[in-house]
Design a protein around this motif. Structure first.
Motif: not given
Length: 146
Positions: A87-99, A104-105, A123-124
């Motif tokens: 996606l054409h997003l700013k670099p800081e908008r492309r990352s995320f922290n999976p929690v 939920g196992g 993520v399942l």
């Protein structure tokens, strides 16, 4: 003089907000549905192992890629990191922290906040017919009604 400066500042702020909303619409233009899915594949990324899922979009005949990997912090705990590519997003908008999802196992969730939308990446774990363990990537697009 201050009145003109305040008016100019407000107009500039309104223009910036409108531009950000249009930019989000442009970036998400290929996502016509609200739900997408892919299967994570184990890859070698430099000297570390990562997981990569390809998500085929229904618009513009392109794909998104979700990459998840882990690293250790100074205390030795595993931290999961995620990256959305395509996606054409700013670099800081492309990352995320999976929690980890409570109770939920092995399920994880990451969120990317945009101007007028939110991308929820799940993520399942799943099992195949041959009892092989795989991980699914579920991408949910939640648009604001504004």
């Amino acid at each position: 003089m201050n009145k003109n400066r305040n008016l100019t500042g407000r107009k500039r702020q309104e223009h910036n907000e409108k531009f950000k909303a249009q930019f989000t619409d442009y970036a998400l233009a290929g996502l016509r549905k609200s739900d997408y899915a892919g299967v994570f594949q184990k890859i070698k990324d430099g000297d570390q192992t990562a997981w990569l899922a390809e998500i085929k979009l229904d618009g513009f005949q392109r794909s998104l890629f979700v990459k998840i990997w882990g690293s250790r912090d100074k205390a030795g705990n595993i931290c999961r990191l995620g990256l959305l590519q395509g996606l054409h997003l700013k670099p800081e908008r492309r990352s995320f922290n999976p929690v980890a999802i409570p109770d939920g196992g092995e399920q994880f969730q990451g969120i990317i906040e945009l101007q007028d939308a939110r991308l929820i990446i799940n993520v399942l774990p799943a099992s195949t017919g041959s009892d092989r363990r795989i991980y699914l990537c579920h991408l949910e697009v939640v648009r604001s009604d504004a």
